[in-house]
Design a protein around this motif. Structure first.
Motif, PDB file in Angstrom:
ATOM      1  N   MET A  51       0.616  -1.242   0.030  1.00 55.46           N
ATOM      2  CA  MET A  51      -0.013   0.037   0.440  1.00 55.46           C
ATOM      3  C   MET A  51       0.674   1.264  -0.118  1.00 55.46           C
ATOM      4  SD  MET A  51      -3.218   0.850   2.473  1.00 55.46           S
ATOM      5  CE  MET A  51      -3.810   2.096   2.747  1.00 55.46           C
ATOM      6  N   PRO A  52       0.464   2.373  -0.852  1.00 55.72           N
ATOM      7  CA  PRO A  52       1.475   2.988  -1.256  1.00 55.72           C
ATOM      8  C   PRO A  52       1.285   4.577   0.292  1.00 55.72           C
ATOM      9  CG  PRO A  52      -0.175   3.180  -2.741  1.00 55.72           C
ATOM     10  CD  PRO A  52      -0.674   1.643  -2.056  1.00 55.72           C
ATOM     11  N   LYS A  53       2.396   5.333   0.844  1.00 56.92           N
ATOM     12  CA  LYS A  53       2.385   5.771   1.910  1.00 56.92           C
ATOM     13  C   LYS A  53       2.103   7.126   1.385  1.00 56.92           C
ATOM     14  CE  LYS A  53       5.510   7.727   4.808  1.00 56.92           C
ATOM     15  NZ  LYS A  53       6.575   8.692   5.483  1.00 56.92           N
ATOM     16  N   LYS A  54       0.310   7.379   2.473  1.00 59.16           N
ATOM     17  CA  LYS A  54      -0.518   8.837   2.244  1.00 59.16           C
ATOM     18  C   LYS A  54       0.794   9.753   1.924  1.00 59.16           C
ATOM     19  CE  LYS A  54      -3.980  10.494   4.066  1.00 59.16           C
ATOM     20  NZ  LYS A  54      -4.907  11.657   5.145  1.00 59.16           N
ATOM     21  N   ALA A  55       0.287  10.953   0.970  1.00 58.18           N
ATOM     22  CA  ALA A  55       0.956  12.245   0.789  1.00 58.18           C
ATOM     23  C   ALA A  55       1.224  12.969   2.529  1.00 58.18           C
ATOM     24  CB  ALA A  55       0.430  12.824  -0.094  1.00 58.18           C
ATOM     25  N   ILE A  56       2.214  13.227   2.856  1.00 55.56           N
ATOM     26  CA  ILE A  56       1.477  14.112   3.630  1.00 55.56           C
ATOM     27  C   ILE A  56       1.398  15.649   3.652  1.00 55.56           C
ATOM     28  CG2 ILE A  56       3.094  15.615   5.743  1.00 55.56           C
ATOM     29  CD1 ILE A  56       5.378  12.965   5.502  1.00 55.56           C
ATOM     30  N   PHE A  57       1.469  16.764   2.703  1.00 52.96           N
ATOM     31  CA  PHE A  57       1.091  17.455   2.475  1.00 52.96           C
ATOM     32  C   PHE A  57       0.694  17.390   0.463  1.00 52.96           C
ATOM     33  CE2 PHE A  57       5.253  18.022   4.588  1.00 52.96           C
ATOM     34  CZ  PHE A  57       4.906  19.060   5.594  1.00 52.96           C
ATOM     35  N   ASN A  58      -0.474  18.596   0.798  1.00 49.86           N
ATOM     36  CA  ASN A  58      -1.339  18.409  -0.667  1.00 49.86           C
ATOM     37  C   ASN A  58      -0.778  19.479  -1.251  1.00 49.86           C
ATOM     38  OD1 ASN A  58      -2.408  20.821  -0.189  1.00 49.86           O
ATOM     39  ND2 ASN A  58      -4.047  19.890   0.998  1.00 49.86           N
ATOM     40  N   LYS A  59      -0.940  19.180  -2.612  1.00 49.43           N
ATOM     41  CA  LYS A  59       0.329  20.425  -4.228  1.00 49.43           C
ATOM     42  C   LYS A  59      -0.437  21.461  -3.304  1.00 49.43           C
ATOM     43  CE  LYS A  59       0.402  20.706  -8.616  1.00 49.43           C
ATOM     44  NZ  LYS A  59      -0.152  20.648  -9.500  1.00 49.43           N
ATOM     45  N   GLU A  60      -1.577  22.339  -2.543  1.00 45.05           N
ATOM     46  CA  GLU A  60      -1.632  23.673  -2.536  1.00 45.05           C
ATOM     47  C   GLU A  60      -0.941  24.094  -1.013  1.00 45.05           C
ATOM     48  OE1 GLU A  60      -5.503  26.144  -0.937  1.00 45.05           O
ATOM     49  OE2 GLU A  60      -5.445  24.370  -1.173  1.00 45.05           O
ATOM     50  N   GLN A  61      -0.732  23.687  -0.354  1.00 46.85           N
ATOM     51  CA  GLN A  61       0.177  23.600   1.338  1.00 46.85           C
ATOM     52  C   GLN A  61       1.357  23.550   0.394  1.00 46.85           C
ATOM     53  OE1 GLN A  61      -0.835  20.372   3.019  1.00 46.85           O
ATOM     54  NE2 GLN A  61      -1.554  20.921   4.351  1.00 46.85           N
ATOM     55  N   ILE A  62       2.297  22.762  -0.469  1.00 42.77           N
ATOM     56  CA  ILE A  62       3.189  22.690  -1.323  1.00 42.77           C
ATOM     57  C   ILE A  62       3.503  24.138  -2.173  1.00 42.77           C
ATOM     58  CG2 ILE A  62       4.952  21.581  -2.561  1.00 42.77           C
ATOM     59  CD1 ILE A  62       4.489  19.136  -1.462  1.00 42.77           C
ATOM     60  N   PHE A  63       3.027  24.326  -2.570  1.00 41.17           N
ATOM     61  CA  PHE A  63       3.027  25.320  -3.126  1.00 41.17           C
ATOM     62  C   PHE A  63       2.824  27.172  -2.725  1.00 41.17           C
ATOM     63  CE2 PHE A  63       0.861  28.902  -5.856  1.00 41.17           C
ATOM     64  CZ  PHE A  63       1.343  29.175  -6.548  1.00 41.17           C
ATOM     65  N   ASN A  64       2.182  26.983  -1.547  1.00 37.47           N
ATOM     66  CA  ASN A  64       2.148  27.842  -0.898  1.00 37.47           C
ATOM     67  C   ASN A  64       3.083  28.074  -0.365  1.00 37.47           C
ATOM     68  OD1 ASN A  64      -1.189  28.695  -1.459  1.00 37.47           O
ATOM     69  ND2 ASN A  64      -2.022  27.485   0.157  1.00 37.47           N
ATOM     70  N   LYS A  65       3.620  27.232   0.206  1.00 42.51           N
ATOM     71  CA  LYS A  65       5.150  27.683   1.270  1.00 42.51           C
ATOM     72  C   LYS A  65       6.501  27.968   0.222  1.00 42.51           C
ATOM     73  CE  LYS A  65       6.069  26.892   4.687  1.00 42.51           C
ATOM     74  NZ  LYS A  65       6.087  28.262   6.089  1.00 42.51           N
ATOM     75  N   ALA A  66       6.122  27.268  -0.676  1.00 42.97           N
ATOM     76  CA  ALA A  66       7.284  27.421  -2.129  1.00 42.97           C
ATOM     77  C   ALA A  66       6.896  29.528  -3.186  1.00 42.97           C
ATOM     78  CB  ALA A  66       7.124  27.027  -2.892  1.00 42.97           C
ATOM     79  N   PHE A  67       5.592  29.309  -2.306  1.00 41.93           N
ATOM     80  CA  PHE A  67       5.497  30.647  -3.141  1.00 41.93           C
ATOM     81  C   PHE A  67       5.287  31.868  -1.939  1.00 41.93           C
ATOM     82  CE2 PHE A  67       2.780  35.076  -4.543  1.00 41.93           C
ATOM     83  CZ  PHE A  67       3.211  34.495  -5.363  1.00 41.93           C
ATOM     84  N   GLU A  68       6.272  31.557  -0.488  1.00 42.70           N
ATOM     85  CA  GLU A  68       6.528  32.779   0.569  1.00 42.70           C
ATOM     86  C   GLU A  68       7.778  32.514   0.251  1.00 42.70           C
ATOM     87  OE1 GLU A  68       5.705  30.752   4.844  1.00 42.70           O
ATOM     88  OE2 GLU A  68       3.431  30.360   4.018  1.00 42.70           O
ATOM     89  N   ALA A  86      16.279  30.931  -4.950  1.00 39.65           N
ATOM     90  CA  ALA A  86      15.679  30.154  -3.252  1.00 39.65           C
ATOM     91  C   ALA A  86      15.141  28.690  -2.999  1.00 39.65           C
ATOM     92  CB  ALA A  86      15.591  30.768  -1.623  1.00 39.65           C
ATOM     93  N   ILE A  87      14.322  28.705  -4.260  1.00 45.80           N
ATOM     94  CA  ILE A  87      13.123  27.273  -4.152  1.00 45.80           C
ATOM     95  C   ILE A  87      14.495  25.925  -5.222  1.00 45.80           C
ATOM     96  CG2 ILE A  87      11.147  26.678  -5.908  1.00 45.80           C
ATOM     97  CD1 ILE A  87      10.402  28.854  -3.986  1.00 45.80           C
ATOM     98  N   THR A  88      14.516  25.443  -3.838  1.00 43.80           N
ATOM     99  CA  THR A  88      14.719  24.137  -4.041  1.00 43.80           C
ATOM    100  C   THR A  88      14.439  22.984  -3.229  1.00 43.80           C
ATOM    101  OG1 THR A  88      16.539  24.246  -1.908  1.00 43.80           O
ATOM    102  CG2 THR A  88      17.128  25.582  -4.449  1.00 43.80           C
ATOM    103  N   ALA A  89      14.680  21.800  -3.483  1.00 44.50           N
ATOM    104  CA  ALA A  89      13.637  20.830  -3.418  1.00 44.50           C
ATOM    105  C   ALA A  89      14.810  20.865  -1.406  1.00 44.50           C
ATOM    106  CB  ALA A  89      14.359  19.389  -3.812  1.00 44.50           C
ATOM    107  N   ARG A  90      15.880  21.285  -1.598  1.00 40.88           N
ATOM    108  CA  ARG A  90      15.967  20.613  -0.163  1.00 40.88           C
ATOM    109  C   ARG A  90      15.208  22.028   0.666  1.00 40.88           C
ATOM    110  NH1 ARG A  90      22.227  19.351   0.598  1.00 40.88           N
ATOM    111  NH2 ARG A  90      21.478  17.602   0.197  1.00 40.88           N
ATOM    112  N   ASN A  91      15.407  23.278   0.485  1.00 37.13           N
ATOM    113  CA  ASN A  91      15.074  24.171   1.036  1.00 37.13           C
ATOM    114  C   ASN A  91      13.491  24.092   1.575  1.00 37.13           C
ATOM    115  OD1 ASN A  91      17.511  25.822   1.275  1.00 37.13           O
ATOM    116  ND2 ASN A  91      17.014  27.040  -0.668  1.00 37.13           N
ATOM    117  N   LEU A  92      12.779  24.048   0.906  1.00 36.80           N
ATOM    118  CA  LEU A  92      11.484  23.746   0.132  1.00 36.80           C
ATOM    119  C   LEU A  92      10.983  22.392   1.407  1.00 36.80           C
ATOM    120  CD1 LEU A  92       8.285  24.688  -0.452  1.00 36.80           C
ATOM    121  CD2 LEU A  92       9.092  22.760  -2.737  1.00 36.80           C
ATOM    122  N   GLY A  93      11.765  21.813   1.194  1.00 36.70           N
ATOM    123  CA  GLY A  93      11.111  20.487   2.773  1.00 36.70           C
ATOM    124  C   GLY A  93      11.569  20.804   3.532  1.00 36.70           C
TER     125      GLY A  93
END
Length: 187
Positions: free
Chosen positions: A1-18, A27-34
Motif C-alpha cells: 500500500m503506497p504511503k499517504k502524502a503528508i502535504f497536499n499540492k496547495e500546501q507545497i505551492f503556498n510554502k514555495a510561494f512564501e 531559493a526554491i530548491t527541493a532541500r529548502n522547500l523540504g
C-alpha cells in the motif's frame, strides 16, 4: 500500500510561494522547500515532476497577480491604469515586487515576461494603434522606466503614496514623456 502524502499540492505551492516572495526564485530548491515544510523533499515530488515545474507554476501565479493590477480600472486611460497598477502591485506586494524586479538578476527573462505583459495591455489602447511600432516601443520604455522607478521607491518603503498621489505623479511624468516623444516623432 503506497504511503499517504503528508502535504497536499496547495500546501507545497503556498510554502514555495512564501519562499519566492521573501527570498526569490533562486531559493526554491527541493532541500529548502523540504526544510521549510519540516519534511524531506520527497513530498514535493509526489505533486511535481521537478522543481522547474513548480517554478513555472509560481511564475505563472505571480504574473497573473501582476496582470490583475495592470487591468484595474483606476481611470479610463489604459496607460495610466498600467502605471498605477504597477505601483499598486508594488505597494501591496512589496516582497513579491522586490523578488521579481529587484532580486532576480539571473531571471532576466522573467522581467521581460512582465514587461511584455504590460506591452500587450498597452496595445489594447486604440489611440495608439496608428502609431509606428518604434514610437510605441520607445514610449513603453519611457513609461515602464518611470512607473517601475516609482514602484521601486514604493516597494522599498522610500515613498508611501496614496492612489491619488501615484496618479498625479504618473500623469505629470507620462505627459512630459508623451509630449517629448510626440515632438520627436513630428520632426
Amino acid at each position: 500500500m503506497p504511503k499517504k502524502a503528508i502535504f497536499n499540492k496547495e500546501q507545497i505551492f503556498n510554502k514555495a510561494f512564501e519562499i519566492f516572495e521573501k527570498e526569490g526564485l533562486n531559493a526554491i530548491t527541493a532541500r529548502n522547500l523540504g526544510k521549510a515544510l519540516k519534511a524531506s523533499p520527497a513530498p514535493i515530488y509526489a505533486h511535481y515532476d521537478s522543481i522547474t515545474d513548480l517554478k513555472v507554476e509560481l511564475i505563472e501565479h505571480a504574473r497573473n497577480r501582476f496582470l490583475e493590477y495592470l487591468k484595474k480600472p483606476f481611470s479610463h486611460l489604459i496607460f495610466l491604469n498600467i502605471g498605477m497598477g504597477i505601483c499598486a502591485f508594488a505597494r501591496e506586494n512589496k516582497s513579491l515586487f522586490s523578488s521579481i524586479f529587484l532580486r532576480e538578476q539571473s531571471f532576466d527573462d522573467l522581467i521581460r515576461q512582465f514587461r511584455d505583459t504590460t506591452k500587450n495591455e498597452i496595445n489594447k489602447d486604440p489611440r495608439f494603434s496608428e502609431l509606428p511600432s518604434d514610437f510605441k516601443d520607445d514610449l513603453l520604455l519611457d513609461c515602464w522606466t518611470y512607473a517601475h522607478g516609482l514602484a521601486t521607491l514604493i516597494a522599498t518603503g522610500f515613498f508611501e503614496p496614496t492612489d491619488k498621489e501615484i496618479k498625479e505623479r504618473l500623469l505629470k511624468g507620462a505627459a512630459t514623456m508623451l509630449y517629448k516623444r510626440l515632438d520627436d516623432f513630428k520632426k
